[in-house]
Design an enzyme around this catalytic site. Structure first.
Site, PDB file in Angstrom:
ATOM      1  N   ASP A   1      19.269  14.156  21.089  1.00  0.00           N
ATOM      2  CA  ASP A   1      18.142  13.641  21.869  1.00  0.00           C
ATOM      3  C   ASP A   1      17.690  12.237  21.496  1.00  0.00           C
ATOM      4  OD1 ASP A   1      17.018  14.036  19.389  1.00  0.00           O
ATOM      5  OD2 ASP A   1      16.020  15.906  19.930  1.00  0.00           O
TER       6      ASP A   1
ATOM      7  N   GLU B   1      24.368  20.187  21.067  1.00  0.00           N
ATOM      8  CA  GLU B   1      22.963  20.527  20.788  1.00  0.00           C
ATOM      9  C   GLU B   1      22.121  20.379  22.067  1.00  0.00           C
ATOM     10  OE1 GLU B   1      19.700  18.535  18.257  1.00  0.00           O
ATOM     11  OE2 GLU B   1      20.797  19.674  16.760  1.00  0.00           O
TER      12      GLU B   1
ATOM     13  N   GLU C   1      12.113  12.023  22.419  1.00  0.00           N
ATOM     14  CA  GLU C   1      13.278  12.913  22.398  1.00  0.00           C
ATOM     15  C   GLU C   1      13.279  13.948  23.526  1.00  0.00           C
ATOM     16  OE1 GLU C   1      11.482  12.048  19.755  1.00  0.00           O
ATOM     17  OE2 GLU C   1      12.863  11.181  18.301  1.00  0.00           O
TER      18      GLU C   1
ATOM     19  N   HIS D   1       9.357  11.211   9.801  1.00  0.00           N
ATOM     20  CA  HIS D   1       9.695   9.969  10.504  1.00  0.00           C
ATOM     21  C   HIS D   1       9.309   9.926  11.976  1.00  0.00           C
ATOM     22  CE1 HIS D   1      12.968  11.621  12.944  1.00  0.00           C
ATOM     23  NE2 HIS D   1      13.233  12.381  11.924  1.00  0.00           N
TER      24      HIS D   1
ATOM     25  N   ARG E   1       8.039   9.429  15.649  1.00  0.00           N
ATOM     26  CA  ARG E   1       7.223   8.393  16.286  1.00  0.00           C
ATOM     27  C   ARG E   1       5.816   8.883  16.638  1.00  0.00           C
ATOM     28  NH1 ARG E   1      11.803   5.533  17.202  1.00  0.00           N
ATOM     29  NH2 ARG E   1      11.595   3.385  17.896  1.00  0.00           N
TER      30      ARG E   1
ATOM     31  N   HIS F   1      12.105   7.499   4.890  1.00  0.00           N
ATOM     32  CA  HIS F   1      12.860   6.928   6.024  1.00  0.00           C
ATOM     33  C   HIS F   1      12.648   5.415   6.065  1.00  0.00           C
ATOM     34  CE1 HIS F   1      14.047   6.210  10.192  1.00  0.00           C
ATOM     35  NE2 HIS F   1      14.503   7.450  10.284  1.00  0.00           N
TER      36      HIS F   1
HETATM   37  C1  UD1 Z   1      15.669   7.820  15.399  1.00  0.00           C
HETATM   38  C2  UD1 Z   1      15.610   8.669  16.665  1.00  0.00           C
HETATM   39  C3  UD1 Z   1      15.061  10.039  16.369  1.00  0.00           C
HETATM   40  C4  UD1 Z   1      15.814  10.686  15.214  1.00  0.00           C
HETATM   41  C5  UD1 Z   1      15.793   9.763  14.015  1.00  0.00           C
HETATM   42  C6  UD1 Z   1      16.592  10.317  12.879  1.00  0.00           C
HETATM   43  C7  UD1 Z   1      15.161   7.562  18.799  1.00  0.00           C
HETATM   44  C8  UD1 Z   1      14.149   6.959  19.673  1.00  0.00           C
HETATM   45  N1  UD1 Z   1      14.727   8.028  17.627  1.00  0.00           N
HETATM   46  O1  UD1 Z   1      14.338   7.578  14.986  1.00  0.00           O
HETATM   47  O2  UD1 Z   1      15.183  10.854  17.519  1.00  0.00           O
HETATM   48  O3  UD1 Z   1      15.200  11.900  14.901  1.00  0.00           O
HETATM   49  O4  UD1 Z   1      16.372   8.507  14.394  1.00  0.00           O
HETATM   50  O5  UD1 Z   1      16.304   9.664  11.686  1.00  0.00           O
HETATM   51  O6  UD1 Z   1      16.304   7.622  19.131  1.00  0.00           O
HETATM   52  N2  UD1 Z   1      15.965   1.529   9.997  1.00  0.00           N
HETATM   53  C9  UD1 Z   1      16.631   0.817   9.027  1.00  0.00           C
HETATM   54  N3  UD1 Z   1      17.853   1.284   8.603  1.00  0.00           N
HETATM   55  C10 UD1 Z   1      18.404   2.431   9.075  1.00  0.00           C
HETATM   56  C11 UD1 Z   1      17.701   3.156  10.049  1.00  0.00           C
HETATM   57  C12 UD1 Z   1      16.481   2.683  10.520  1.00  0.00           C
HETATM   58  O7  UD1 Z   1      16.180  -0.203   8.559  1.00  0.00           O
HETATM   59  O8  UD1 Z   1      19.500   2.786   8.649  1.00  0.00           O
HETATM   60  C13 UD1 Z   1      14.661   0.997  10.503  1.00  0.00           C
HETATM   61  C14 UD1 Z   1      14.842  -0.229  11.411  1.00  0.00           C
HETATM   62  O9  UD1 Z   1      13.772  -1.111  11.195  1.00  0.00           O
HETATM   63  C15 UD1 Z   1      14.745   0.389  12.809  1.00  0.00           C
HETATM   64  C16 UD1 Z   1      13.698   1.453  12.576  1.00  0.00           C
HETATM   65  O10 UD1 Z   1      14.001   1.983  11.286  1.00  0.00           O
HETATM   66  O11 UD1 Z   1      14.379  -0.536  13.797  1.00  0.00           O
HETATM   67  C17 UD1 Z   1      13.627   2.531  13.614  1.00  0.00           C
HETATM   68  O12 UD1 Z   1      14.897   3.115  13.867  1.00  0.00           O
HETATM   69  P1  UD1 Z   1      15.088   3.978  15.216  1.00  0.00           P
HETATM   70  O13 UD1 Z   1      16.465   4.530  15.238  1.00  0.00           O
HETATM   71  O14 UD1 Z   1      14.649   3.219  16.390  1.00  0.00           O
HETATM   72  O15 UD1 Z   1      14.029   5.139  15.072  1.00  0.00           O
HETATM   73  P2  UD1 Z   1      13.979   6.360  14.068  1.00  0.00           P
HETATM   74  O16 UD1 Z   1      12.541   6.553  13.732  1.00  0.00           O
HETATM   75  O17 UD1 Z   1      14.951   6.168  12.987  1.00  0.00           O
HETATM   76  N1  UDP Z   2      18.829  13.880   5.322  1.00  0.00           N
HETATM   77  C1  UDP Z   2      19.610  13.135   4.436  1.00  0.00           C
HETATM   78  N2  UDP Z   2      18.971  12.324   3.546  1.00  0.00           N
HETATM   79  C2  UDP Z   2      17.623  12.217   3.471  1.00  0.00           C
HETATM   80  C3  UDP Z   2      16.850  12.966   4.391  1.00  0.00           C
HETATM   81  C4  UDP Z   2      17.481  13.772   5.312  1.00  0.00           C
HETATM   82  O1  UDP Z   2      20.837  13.206   4.454  1.00  0.00           O
HETATM   83  O2  UDP Z   2      17.119  11.461   2.620  1.00  0.00           O
HETATM   84  C5  UDP Z   2      19.515  14.731   6.298  1.00  0.00           C
HETATM   85  C6  UDP Z   2      18.985  16.131   6.488  1.00  0.00           C
HETATM   86  O3  UDP Z   2      19.594  17.049   5.604  1.00  0.00           O
HETATM   87  C7  UDP Z   2      19.331  16.432   7.949  1.00  0.00           C
HETATM   88  C8  UDP Z   2      19.226  15.079   8.607  1.00  0.00           C
HETATM   89  O4  UDP Z   2      19.330  14.111   7.565  1.00  0.00           O
HETATM   90  O5  UDP Z   2      20.668  16.879   8.101  1.00  0.00           O
HETATM   91  C9  UDP Z   2      17.909  14.935   9.319  1.00  0.00           C
HETATM   92  O6  UDP Z   2      17.744  13.628   9.724  1.00  0.00           O
HETATM   93  P1  UDP Z   2      16.358  13.056  10.232  1.00  0.00           P
HETATM   94  O7  UDP Z   2      15.254  13.821   9.590  1.00  0.00           O
HETATM   95  O8  UDP Z   2      16.427  11.593  10.033  1.00  0.00           O
HETATM   96  O9  UDP Z   2      16.414  13.319  11.780  1.00  0.00           O
HETATM   97  P2  UDP Z   2      16.070  14.569  12.730  1.00  0.00           P
HETATM   98  O10 UDP Z   2      16.782  15.767  12.227  1.00  0.00           O
HETATM   99  O11 UDP Z   2      14.590  14.741  12.727  1.00  0.00           O
HETATM  100  O12 UDP Z   2      16.552  14.126  14.058  1.00  0.00           O
END
Ligand code: UD1
Ligand code: UDP
Length: 373
Positions: A97, A119, A133, A214, A216, A246
């Site tokens: 999602d 999924e 999502e 994490h 939003r 995160h």
């Molecule tokens: C995203 C997904 C969310 C998912 C989550 C898993 C969307 C809108 N959101 O949220 O559904 O549950 O990932 O973690 O698709 N950033 C870094 N390095 C990284 C990753 C993120 O610096 O490796 C920072 C960056 O500033 C980036 C921000 O996090 O712009 C947000 O990342 P983004 O993927 O947009 O949103 P998540 O909150 O990670």
């Molecule tokens: N996870 C990880 N390292 C961390 C935190 C989470 O590998 O420091 C793993 C966790 O076991 C799970 C996945 O990341 O498999 C969940 O990711 P996240 O919480 O970012 O996203 P969501 O599941 O909410 O989409």
């Protein structure tokens, strides 16, 4: 005839949940499988790719600091065109999602390429929770030709929305990855010692509370109220709090501001999956708003308190091993204390339940593709 399958993903959880599908298809010479990462995540995605030995064939490299939904969506759409035209896949598999999932599905639709949704069918039926999502997965369902549902409830959601064809219950591929990594840890004494050394700051006499967050919809008030609850809980001398934070700046900034100085709280860099599984196995309870962790905790028998107002994963709640507690400070504290002090409640919530899969989801998805492509 060999079928060309393209896996597109971009975030940490998608990579964890697509890794086993990739390896399963890769070992079958009836498939030519390639991977395109959007790079929605960077460091957190690379950690997973390294662990699972995955080298992407295409990397759109799109992550920007504090990216917006608009920019990410449009960049994915624009950048995927050349990849799709280069590989011309028979089918694209997307997961879950995220913005990557939704925009990639739309790009495939524009090129009339089949989409398999892994999924599929999770719903809260609340447009703004989780946001964005819930709508991402609905758009993806509209486009998908194959719906791989993790549970019967997910399939029922799709049936209720009028989807009739190509609905399959396969379990969740996260359990494939989790069991693989868990076995790796259990079967390797050297690895266990290495992990125990890495986390030697963990006091084994205390109860480990593992935290992640994490979402939003929790930005702002939600995340600060979670932090204030943790601050108060850290005053108990029978607990220790470990929180891999995160990388999203909307999380990093408030968490560090409120919790950096707390002696009994360890703020960590996001952990590589193997290390995180080790932490989960060694935790007393998990406090999270993550989707994937709700699924994993059920398979390793750890109680999960879900810091959200809604969940698309009702199975664990119905089974009594997870609880939806929201993000109010008082509710978090009360629910954690109950699990710390009430042995019967703790033991009830610590049952292992195979509600999200048995580790064979990727093979099931492969077999469905073999039969129908
Ligand atoms: C995203 C997904 C969310 C998912 C989550 C898993 C969307 C809108 N959101 O949220 O559904 O549950 O990932 O973690 O698709 N950033 C870094 N390095 C990284 C990753 C993120 O610096 O490796 C920072 C960056 O500033 C980036 C921000 O996090 O712009 C947000 O990342 P983004 O993927 O947009 O949103 P998540 O909150 O990670
Ligand atoms: N996870 C990880 N390292 C961390 C935190 C989470 O590998 O420091 C793993 C966790 O076991 C799970 C996945 O990341 O498999 C969940 O990711 P996240 O919480 O970012 O996203 P969501 O599941 O909410 O989409």
């Amino acid at each position: 005839m060999i079928k060309k399958v393209l896996l597109i993903f971009g975030t940490r959880p998608e990579a964890i949940k697509m890794a086993s599908i990739f390896h399963t298809l890769k070992h079958n010479n009836l498939f030519n499988v390639k991977i395109c990462i959007t790079g929605q995540h960077k460091e957190m995605l690379e950690q997973v790719l390294n662990l699972f030995g995955i080298t992407p064939d295409y990397n759109l490299n799109l992550m920007q600091s504090n990216q917006t939904l608009e920019s990410l969506t449009s960049n994915i759409l624009l950048s995927l065109k050349s990849v799709l035209l280069d590989f011309l896949p028979d089918i694209v598999l997307v997961h879950g999602d995220t913005t990557t999932t939704m925009a990639s599905s739309l790009a495939c639709f524009y090129h009339k390429i089949k989409v398999g949704h892994v999924e599929a069918g999770l719903r809260t039926n609340n447009k703004y929770s989780p946001w964005p999502e819930e709508i991402n997965r609905k758009i993806t369902a509209n486009i998908a030709d194959f719906h791989f549902c993790p549970t019967a409830a997910a399939k029922k959601n799709l049936l209720n929305e009028g989807y009739k064809e190509n609905l399959y219950i396969t379990g969740n591929t996260v359990i494939d990855s989790l069991l693989l990594i868990q076995q790796k840890i259990y079967n390797d004494e050297n690895l266990k010692n290495k992990l125990s050394g890495k986390f030697d700051f963990i006091d084994k006499n205390k109860k480990l509370i593992l935290v992640t967050g994490h979402r939003r919809e929790n930005f702002g008030l939600g995340i600060s109220s979670i932090c204030y609850a943790l601050e108060e809980l850290s005053n108990r001398n029978d607990v220790q709090i470990v929180y891999p934070v995160h990388l999203n700046p909307n999380i990093q900034n408030p968490v560090k501001e409120i919790l950096q100085e707390c002696k009994n709280i360890f703020l960590l860099y996001p952990q590589e999956y193997l290390d995180f599984v080790y932490l989960m196995i060694n935790s007393y309870l998990i406090l999270t708003d993550s989707g994937g962790i709700q699924e994993e905790a059920s398979a390793i028998g750890k109680p999960v308190l879900v810091m959200r107002d809604t969940t698309e994963r009702p199975e664990a709640i119905e089974a009594g091993i997870a609880k939806l507690i929201g993000t109010h400070k008082k509710d978090i504290i009360e629910n954690v204390i109950k699990l710390l002090d009430n042995k019967a409640e703790y033991e009830y919530m610590s049952q292992i339940k195979n509600i999200y899969g048995d580790g064979t989801s990727s093979i099931q998805i492969q077999n469905i593709l073999l039969e129908h492509l």
